[in-house]
Design an enzyme around this catalytic site. Structure first.
Site, mmCIF file in Angstrom:
data_model
loop_
_atom_site.group_PDB
_atom_site.id
_atom_site.type_symbol
_atom_site.label_atom_id
_atom_site.label_comp_id
_atom_site.label_asym_id
_atom_site.label_seq_id
_atom_site.Cartn_x
_atom_site.Cartn_y
_atom_site.Cartn_z
ATOM 1 N N ASP A 65 6.841 -4.953 -13.480
ATOM 2 C CA ASP A 65 6.329 -3.826 -12.714
ATOM 3 C C ASP A 65 5.270 -3.125 -13.562
ATOM 4 O O ASP A 65 5.278 -3.234 -14.794
ATOM 5 C CB ASP A 65 7.480 -2.870 -12.389
ATOM 6 C CG ASP A 65 7.037 -1.735 -11.484
ATOM 7 O OD1 ASP A 65 6.259 -1.999 -10.562
ATOM 8 O OD2 ASP A 65 7.477 -0.602 -11.715
ATOM 9 N N ASP A 123 11.982 -1.008 -13.512
ATOM 10 C CA ASP A 123 12.738 0.207 -13.748
ATOM 11 C C ASP A 123 13.191 0.867 -12.444
ATOM 12 O O ASP A 123 14.238 1.476 -12.393
ATOM 13 C CB ASP A 123 11.920 1.218 -14.565
ATOM 14 C CG ASP A 123 10.568 1.525 -13.922
ATOM 15 O OD1 ASP A 123 10.228 0.882 -12.918
ATOM 16 O OD2 ASP A 123 9.858 2.414 -14.438
ATOM 17 N N ASP A 179 12.740 -2.605 -7.725
ATOM 18 C CA ASP A 179 12.693 -3.828 -8.529
ATOM 19 C C ASP A 179 14.020 -4.591 -8.515
ATOM 20 O O ASP A 179 14.064 -5.764 -8.884
ATOM 21 C CB ASP A 179 12.365 -3.487 -9.987
ATOM 22 C CG ASP A 179 11.028 -2.806 -10.141
ATOM 23 O OD1 ASP A 179 10.109 -3.181 -9.400
ATOM 24 O OD2 ASP A 179 10.903 -1.903 -10.979
#
Length: 1002
Positions: A367, A714, A718
């Protein structure tokens, strides 16, 4: 209120769900309140809230059912090799019972206890306890990371605002939101004032979203539902109130958590390979045992029950010889040591077997927000009428300076003055604050300290202006201004303004404004150039808008700054401003058009969430190791591509149909089939505007191409992809609990560079695992060949039992167990902590189709096994009458004494052969004499193994237990000389392999 009668899978107590209000974003707030039977003005009563808590359950995400400790312990036995040993234990018990029941006349009926069976069971228990304790230790580290105080939430109950535990929030509660609050559940807004919420953890969008209570006209994506608030997000600006429509698993976060239950936990490559090796060894042993027993039954036949017992004991010996009993323990210890080393570098591994998988990763999907970037908006560019400057430093620490475009300090005085004015205007037209924790620093400080951590309070974009102003000390010239009124930012206005009085100039008022440059420019009539102000021309407007377009193309978020001296001490004296009978202006926000007209354009800033400074080097090292880094984010494609370029994930200015460009979630949905998708994911390394299901698609596509995929993240969004990846990596500081729960590894420092360190550690562990697997399996194959050869060629070697037609095993099961568990274990453990090779991060990652034990290693294992068996049987033959190389001195001994001495010789030769094998097994082709003394632990282990062998030979009570007898000095020379031949043969083979490799390289 009649709830829908649906039991949630996470709640065993028949938890109900709130009444179906349809899509709350498309429903009027009053209708939502009516459906939930709540008065927005007073909220629920305490009694009603408790009733609903019982009815709907606590506001918590469901966790999977806890695995009982006894079940975790029993899982340690789920291995084909363990099944083989359990079968051997059962056979040994049966043989012992039969032998006791059918003892030959004049004998004691065999052993008093089934020692073979007892020893095998004890070893299995030790292995299981060690594996259980090590995994429990890793889980405790994760639990320690997750411990924190229970979060609190403000709600309206009984007409009063109360702070309650977040877990006690119920559907129908009125959520009271303020700046800095975390949103504890999903809700429908019915009141909002300048409300902005950071939804990066849910949608991946790094810029806070403006919220308003107006009903949407049509269904929109999650990130565009501006009248809804969502669990797990945070308020950065303004205030608001919302009716809770969903708690716990009924929230958007809960839906994502529910998706995790539909993803399967895949076995790691190491687990798959060890299962495969276990099956191969088990099948091989069964086949060999069956072949030997059929051959014996055909050639000699079973004459009595004792022949059957001997055959059963042969099967036990073969099973014990084939199974590296210490392998599971050694593998667990080596992985546990790796886990401890990783923990020292801030990487907490939840499953021991995951350590090796990370070292095999060929793709790291990450990410962007907070992982590759700092998640700290930073002003990098300031553009004024006289030019452009850069502001150095990243993050919220006010440490940096103003430099020219070429990086020099050569900045014109007029340009510097314009920069100060621009940043000061942005800092004054601002609701954010910058505080330094641990030092007492606060937003009023004008200098950067060296102690404590700088924290943003409010909208990160606004705070970035304060930070930039402090870096260049712009506020020192405007510290005399004091705010007296505000016209707040709204998504419709796209600007905000404050009115401040100048205490150094008789309290005269000045308007300071900031906003979208194209919007703010429409309210400007003048422009500040140096110390002068002149009329704004059409050419000026065109230049400013061109600059906006240029900065936007470079992924900057632009904000314009302007000001207007009012030349009066009272707002009531400003031309066009309405006041009440008392001469006071109370509705300033409604007169914004009058106040904000005639502004003077000061300049604009370019803001970006900067990459972590250390990540670029980590990405470069990953590329050198053959590992591809892929960015997956919900942010804008331009921003994603810019960050990816800065981090060397893609090259700046890459061209082509797909390479170097960011694909969006909508574009991923347009691919007609998996083939087209796989082609795109094999080339594209940046994905923007993606939803959670897109992340899953990307990970699964990469896995179909044979990649071992690590997914870092995080946010809640995700979590499904993190769980589906071969190795899931969650952030320990900013990571949500959902993501941590689904991950295999947690980064305690949220540092992408820690992942590369973990890859390095994983590769080193894998190399060492191959070393001790080569050592252990070649030793076990040598034992199998020794038992097999000793039985099949018993007539040539003299391994017989006078007076019987049955089989006589060359080595006892207890002797083989001693070798496998004690003398083998120490060298194998030492090889597990061998130093990593220098080229480890210069090699490409191991392919998912590559075997841990490949064909060349099997060649090593079988070759060494044959040599080991040959020298062992030759040593035994020299001490048995009737053999091929019989020493004439043994003729004076009885056959029983010969057999004990021959077994002791074979036992000792095999032990020392395996010690020499430990030196040879450190490399497939490199000489054992290169770096011979590099591993001091290995030499210590060899010394321990030699000492243990002396003990089992010269301690009397161990002689009886293991069927040994003391050896003479000349016997030791024979043992060491024959065992040394294993190292000599290995070195000769390596010479041939090196010559072959050189020839092929030409």
């Amino acid at each position: 209120m009649t709830p829908i009668d649906v039991a949630q899978p996470a709640n065993p107590s028949n938890r109900e769900v709130p009444p179906d209000q349809g899509d709350p974003s498309l429903t009027d707030a009053e209708a939502v309140a009516k459906a939930l039977n709540v008065n927005p003005a007073t909220g629920l009563s305490d009694d009603e809230a408790w009733r609903r808590l019982e009815q709907f359950g606590r506001n918590e995400l469901a966790s999977g059912p806890t695995t009982p400790k006894w079940k975790k312990f029993l899982q340690q036995f789920q291995d084909p090799l363990v099944y083989l040993l359990l079968a051997a234990t059962l056979i040994s018990l049966v043989a012992w019972f039969i032998e006791r029941a059918n003892a030959r006349p004049g004998t004691e009926g065999g052993e008093a206890l089934p020692f073979d069976a007892i020893v095998i069971v004890l070893i299995l228990m030790v292995n299981a306890v060690l594996g259980y304790l090590q995994e429990a230790k890793a889980e405790q580290a994760v639990d320690a990371l997750a411990k924190m105080t229970a979060p609190q939430t403000s709600v309206l109950r009984g007409g009063k605002v109360s702070r309650i535990d977040t877990a006690e929030v119920v559907p129908g509660d009125i959520l009271v939101l303020g700046e800095g609050d975390s949103v504890s559940a999903d809700g429908r807004l019915f009141a909002a004032a300048s409300l902005r919420i950071a939804e990066a953890s849910l949608t991946g969008e790094s810029v806070p979203v403006g919220k308003k209570p107006a009903t949407l006209e049509q269904a929109k994506a999650l990130g565009d539902r501006t009248n809804m608030v969502f669990n797990g997000t945070a308020v950065t600006q303004g205030t608001g109130r919302a009716i809770i429509t969903g708690t716990g698993m009924d929230t958007q976060v809960g839906k994502i958590a529910e998706m995790l239950s539909h993803t399967n936990d895949e076995a790691t490559p190491l687990q798959k390979e060890m299962n495969r090796v276990s099956k191969i060894l088990g099948i091989a042993v069964v086949i060999i045992a069956v072949v030997v027993l059929i051959a014996l039954a055909t050639v000699e036949g079973f004459h009595d029950i004792h022949d059957v017992i001997d055959s059963l004991l042969l099967a036990v010996s073969l099973a014990v010889a084939a199974v590296p009993e210490g392998l599971a323990t050694i593998l667990t210890v080596v992985l546990a040591l790796g886990v401890q080393r990783m923990a020292q570098h801030h990487a907490i591994v939840k499953k021991l077997s995951s350590v090796e998988t990370l070292g095999s990763a060929s793709v790291i999907c990450s990410d962007k927000t907070g992982t590759l970037t700092r998640n700290e908006m930073t002003v990098e560019r300031v553009v004024t009428p006289s030019g452009e400057v850069q502001i150095t430093g990243t993050g919220y620490a006010p440490q940096g300076r103003m430099v020219a475009q070429d990086g020099s300090d050569d900045i014109d005085a007029e340009l510097a003055h314009e920069v100060f004015t621009t940043l000061a205007a942005g800092s004054l037209a601002n609701d954010g604050d910058l505080r330094q924790s641990g030092s007492g620093g606060s937003g009023g400080s004008s200098h950067g300290g060296s102690h404590g951590t700088w924290e943003a309070v409010g909208d990160p974009t606004e705070v970035s202006l304060i930070v930039a102003a402090r870096k260049v000390k712009a506020m020192s010239r405007f510290s005399n201004f004091e705010r007296v009124a505000e016209i707040p930012f709204t998504s419709e206005r796209k600007r905000m303004a404050v009115i401040a009085k100048d205490n150094a100039d008789s309290g005269k008022l000045t308007v300071f404004a900031k906003g979208a440059p194209d919007v703010l420019l429409g309210y400007c009539t003048h422009i500040a150039v140096g110390n002068a102000v002149r009329r704004l021309t059409d050419g000026d407007r065109e230049t400013i808008l061109d600059t906006v377009e240029r900065l936007s193309s470079q992924a900057y978020r632009t904000l314009g700054q302007a000001y207007r001296p009012l030349e009066t001490q009272s707002l009531a004296d400003v031309p066009g401003v309405r006041s009440n009978a008392a001469g006071q202006v109370t509705d300033i926000a409604e007169q914004s058009e009058t106040i904000e007209t005639g502004l003077v354009w000061a300049g604009m800033v370019g803001i970006i969430d900067p990459p972590r400074t250390e990540v670029r080097a980590s990405v470069t090292e990953a590329h050198r190791a053959g590992i591809r880094t892929v960015m997956i984010t919900g942010d804008h494609p331009l921003t994603a591509s810019r960050i990816a370029s800065d981090l060397s994930i893609i090259e700046a200015g890459e061209t082509g149909d797909t390479a170097g460009k960011a694909l969006t979630g909508d574009q991923l949905d347009e691919f007609p089939d998996d083939t087209a998708l796989d082609k795109a994911t094999s080339e594209v390394s940046v994905y923007a505007r993606v939803a959670p299901e897109h992340k899953l698609k990307i990970v699964e596509s990469l896995q179909r191409q044979g990649n071992i995929v690590a997914m870092t993240g995080d946010g809640v969004n995700d979590a499904p992809a993190v769980k589906s990846a071969d190795i899931g990596v969650a952030m320990g500081i900013t990571g949500t609990e959902v993501t941590k729960e689904s991950a295999n590894m947690i980064l305690a420092d949220d540092n992408f560079s820690t992942i590369v360190s973990a890859v390095r550690e994983g590769r080193g562990i894998f190399d060492n695992i191959r070393k001790f697997l080569r050592y252990l399996l070649s030793s076990n194959v040598g034992e199998v060949f020794t038992v097999f050869g000793g039985v099949m060629f018993a007539g040539f070697l003299g391994i017989t039992q006078p007076g019987t037609a049955g089989v006589t095993v060359p080595l006892l099961a207890t002797q083989l167990l001693w070798i496998n568990l004690l003398t083998d274990a120490a060298p194998a453990l030492a090889m597990g902590v061998d130093k990593s090779s220098e080229d480890m991060m210069a090699r490409p990652p191991r392919k998912v189709t590559d075997r841990v034990i490949d064909a060349p290693m099997w060649g090593d294992i079988i070759f060494i096994g044959i040599i080991m068996a040959a020298v062992t049987l030759i040593g035994m033959d020299m001490h048995l009458a009737g053999g091929l190389f019989t020493d004439r001195s043994v003729s004076a001994l009885g056959h029983e004494a010969q057999m004990v001495e021959a077994r002791t010789m074979g036992f000792t030769i095999l032990v020392f052969a395996q010690m020499f094998n430990a030196l040879a097994s450190r490399s497939h082709s490199q000489s054992a004499f290169k770096g011979l003394f590099a591993n001091k632990w290995l030499w210590g282990a060899i010394a321990i193994s030699a000492l243990l062998q002396l003990v089992v030979i010269y301690v009397p009570f161990l002689n009886a237990a293991f069927g040994t007898t003391p050896l003479e000095p000349l016997d030791w020379l024979e043992c060491i000389g024959l065992a040394l031949f294993v190292l000599v043969a290995s070195e000769l083979r390596k010479v041939v392999l090196r010559l072959r490799d050189r020839s092929l390289a030409r």
